[in-house]
Design an enzyme around this catalytic site. Structure first.
Site, mmCIF file in Angstrom:
data_model
loop_
_atom_site.group_PDB
_atom_site.id
_atom_site.type_symbol
_atom_site.label_atom_id
_atom_site.label_comp_id
_atom_site.label_asym_id
_atom_site.label_seq_id
_atom_site.Cartn_x
_atom_site.Cartn_y
_atom_site.Cartn_z
ATOM 1 N N HIS A 124 0.879 -1.178 0.000
ATOM 2 C CA HIS A 124 0.000 0.000 0.000
ATOM 3 C C HIS A 124 0.917 1.229 0.000
ATOM 4 O O HIS A 124 2.034 1.180 0.532
ATOM 5 C CB HIS A 124 -0.837 -0.052 1.283
ATOM 6 C CG HIS A 124 -1.840 1.028 1.452
ATOM 7 N ND1 HIS A 124 -1.509 2.304 1.840
ATOM 8 C CD2 HIS A 124 -3.172 1.013 1.314
ATOM 9 C CE1 HIS A 124 -2.614 3.020 1.943
ATOM 10 N NE2 HIS A 124 -3.626 2.274 1.612
ATOM 11 N N ASP A 201 3.100 -4.351 8.268
ATOM 12 C CA ASP A 201 1.877 -3.567 8.128
ATOM 13 C C ASP A 201 0.718 -4.555 8.266
ATOM 14 O O ASP A 201 0.471 -5.342 7.357
ATOM 15 C CB ASP A 201 1.902 -2.898 6.747
ATOM 16 C CG ASP A 201 0.557 -2.332 6.357
ATOM 17 O OD1 ASP A 201 0.483 -1.678 5.292
ATOM 18 O OD2 ASP A 201 -0.433 -2.531 7.099
ATOM 19 N N GLN A 204 -4.505 -5.149 7.195
ATOM 20 C CA GLN A 204 -5.481 -6.093 6.630
ATOM 21 C C GLN A 204 -5.396 -7.478 7.265
ATOM 22 O O GLN A 204 -6.063 -8.400 6.820
ATOM 23 C CB GLN A 204 -5.274 -6.230 5.104
ATOM 24 C CG GLN A 204 -5.544 -4.955 4.336
ATOM 25 C CD GLN A 204 -7.010 -4.505 4.397
ATOM 26 O OE1 GLN A 204 -7.901 -5.259 4.754
ATOM 27 N NE2 GLN A 204 -7.245 -3.268 4.057
ATOM 28 N N LYS A 227 -10.065 -0.752 10.820
ATOM 29 C CA LYS A 227 -10.102 -2.014 10.054
ATOM 30 C C LYS A 227 -10.505 -3.168 10.960
ATOM 31 O O LYS A 227 -10.658 -4.293 10.506
ATOM 32 C CB LYS A 227 -8.708 -2.329 9.497
ATOM 33 C CG LYS A 227 -8.069 -1.167 8.795
ATOM 34 C CD LYS A 227 -8.311 -1.185 7.333
ATOM 35 C CE LYS A 227 -7.434 -0.137 6.692
ATOM 36 N NZ LYS A 227 -7.747 0.124 5.318
ATOM 37 N N CYS A 365 -4.797 2.303 -3.579
ATOM 38 C CA CYS A 365 -3.545 2.838 -3.004
ATOM 39 C C CYS A 365 -2.404 1.835 -3.198
ATOM 40 O O CYS A 365 -1.549 1.675 -2.326
ATOM 41 C CB CYS A 365 -3.697 3.150 -1.518
ATOM 42 S SG CYS A 365 -5.031 4.254 -1.127
HETATM 43 C C1 C6P Z 1 -2.392 -2.742 3.817
HETATM 44 C C2 C6P Z 1 -2.758 -1.347 4.218
HETATM 45 N N1 C6P Z 1 -1.794 -0.546 4.732
HETATM 46 C C3 C6P Z 1 -2.089 0.732 5.104
HETATM 47 C C4 C6P Z 1 -3.366 1.256 4.959
HETATM 48 C C5 C6P Z 1 -3.629 2.670 5.421
HETATM 49 O O1 C6P Z 1 -4.489 2.627 6.545
HETATM 50 P P1 C6P Z 1 -4.996 4.035 7.193
HETATM 51 O O2 C6P Z 1 -5.987 3.628 8.268
HETATM 52 O O3 C6P Z 1 -5.656 4.780 6.034
HETATM 53 O O4 C6P Z 1 -3.785 4.747 7.703
HETATM 54 C C6 C6P Z 1 -4.386 0.452 4.416
HETATM 55 C C7 C6P Z 1 -5.782 1.010 4.200
HETATM 56 N N2 C6P Z 1 -6.362 0.487 2.994
HETATM 57 C C8 C6P Z 1 -7.694 0.939 2.625
HETATM 58 C C9 C6P Z 1 -7.711 2.402 2.294
HETATM 59 S S1 C6P Z 1 -6.630 2.761 0.954
HETATM 60 C C10 C6P Z 1 -8.216 0.094 1.444
HETATM 61 O O5 C6P Z 1 -9.261 0.423 0.896
HETATM 62 O O6 C6P Z 1 -7.565 -0.935 1.150
HETATM 63 C C11 C6P Z 1 -4.082 -0.868 4.059
HETATM 64 O O7 C6P Z 1 -5.036 -1.676 3.551
#
Ligand code: C6P
Length: 407
Positions: A124, A201, A204, A227, A365
């Site tokens: 991401h 990270d 997910q 999440k 992203c």
């Molecule tokens: C693997 C991974 N790593 C970082 C992020 C960012 O998380 P934040 O809470 O926005 O900081 C995400 C968030 N992915 C969302 C929004 S782009 C998706 O629709 O897949 C993610 O999936």
């Protein structure tokens, strides 16, 4: 094996019971953010109607109650992650903030010209750009672990990339775009053999696995509450104590200090060294109730339900002419990314919404991953335990109607 009572479960998520454009809402965008159980909503309401006060400093009753509620979530997270202590649980505003914190403190203090930061092609943007920024600043170099046609990381390439120049490996546990589950235990062991630290990270993966940071020998682990059926604006950074202790503070201000004077300032202990300013008290407090809610569910039944949804959706979608599933790793979470010959993902997303179906379309992203597959983007359906097979039937029926309209 125990099954979830989905009628009961769905009553805990009031948002799911609504019509969208004249059809029942089918919420299949859980990888973007999950919905929140009533206990989380009630906790937010209760905090602002009974307990709201600033924390850690006030000596009055409400300040005590607010501080206790805030720190109780930190204790719940220590148990949730099987962490050695609450000192190693740092609250941030989300996964992105956690990665930036590590890049800007650990990275700035430890990276020099010629060092390598190893990321993967699955990442991401939040786990790519912060490393590009600190690499630019320190002269370090970002290198990429390739991914194969099925969306599986190339572990042979990973091994050869793991030279003694690698100072940090930063990879996701699970790909948000195509659902691949990475073999992080093996990746961490191999990285440690060359003296590299690892940031995982977990945005997910926290909702789908029991994460034991000590068993995984994790250096850093980041994720977002939203999440994990909790509020937005709250994230968690776990770090090994010896790393967090040596890292300089990320942001300066109140709470993160011991003594401030114009002849010099000393910093607070862990975890407060990394928590400057008034935090997102209410959402951290409410997040604790999301953790309690999850702990109340039979975990295996949750994962069984998600696997059943993934298998059923994959089977149903595979029968649609011209539809290709992107990301066919054997180890996947309940995410199905797909493209359809001759149809732009955006058009499908917009039309599905007309039938009440919420999916995500675009690059998720993860533009480098889309480029790897020569795609402008995909359609992504991502499931949670409160989704049903009947919803998948509605989704597939709506998708077929969209394709008729677009043909
Ligand atoms: C693997 C991974 N790593 C970082 C992020 C960012 O998380 P934040 O809470 O926005 O900081 C995400 C968030 N992915 C969302 C929004 S782009 C998706 O629709 O897949 C993610 O999936």
């Amino acid at each position: 094996a125990e099954k979830l009572d989905l009628n009961l479960i769905r009553k805990d998520f009031p948002i799911l019971d609504q019509q969208v454009n004249g059809s029942p809402l089918v919420y299949f965008d859980n990888a973007a953010t999950t919905q929140k159980p009533q206990v989380v909503i009630d906790a937010l309401n209760r905090y602002y109607t009974q307990d709201n006060a600033n924390i850690h400093r006030g000596l009055h009753t409400l300040a005590e109650r607010a501080t206790t509620g805030y720190e109780l979530t930190r204790t719940k997270l220590k148990d949730f992650l099987h962490a050695p202590s609450t000192d190693q649980i740092i609250f941030t505003s989300g996964t992105t903030a956690g990665i930036n914190l590590v890049a800007q403190t650990y990275g700035r203090a430890n990276f020099t010209a010629g060092d390598v930061i190893l990321v993967s092609n699955l990442e991401h943007h939040s786990n790519i750009v912060p490393w590009q920024m600190i690499a630019q600043e320190t002269g370090a170099e970002v290198q990429v672990i390739p991914v194969d046609e099925l969306g599986v990381l190339d572990m042979v390439a990973y091994q050869s990339l793991l030279t003694d120049r690698v100072k940090l490996v930063a990879v996701n546990h699970v790909s948000n775009a195509i659902g691949t589950i990475n073999p992080i235990k093996q990746m961490i062991d191999w990285a440690h053999r060359v003296g590299a630290k690892v940031l995982i990270d977990g945005a997910q993966s926290v909702a789908h696995f029991d994460i034991d940071v000590q068993a995984l020998d994790l250096d850093f682990f980041v994720f977002s509450a939203h999440k994990l059926f909790g509020p937005t604006g709250v994230g968690v950074l776990y770090g090994k104590r010896e790393l967090l202790e040596t890292m300089p503070p990320y942001q300066g201000g109140g709470e993160m200090i011991k003594e401030v004077s114009f002849s010099g300032t000393t910093y607070n202990e862990l975890p407060y060294k990394f928590e400057a300013g008034t935090p997102n008290i209410a959402d951290v407090y409410a997040f604790g109730f999301a953790l309690d809610y999850l702990a109340s569910l039979p975990q295996n039944a949750v994962w069984e339900q998600e696997k059943a949804l993934l298998d059923y959706a994959t089977e149903q979608l595979s029968q649609i002419d011209g539809l290709r599933i992107v990301g066919q790793a054997h180890e996947k979470i309940a995410v199905v990314s797909f493209v359809i010959d001759g149809v732009h993902p955006q058009d499908i997303g917009v039309l599905l919404d007309k039938f009440g179906v919420a999916i995500r379309t675009g690059h998720h992203c993860a533009q480098p991953l889309m480029a790897r597959y020569d795609l402008v983007g995909t359609c992504r359906a991502s499931f949670a335990f409160y989704n049903t097979k009947e919803e998948i039937d509605l989704f597939v029926k709506a998708l077929k109607r969209c394709l008729m309209m677009l043909s």
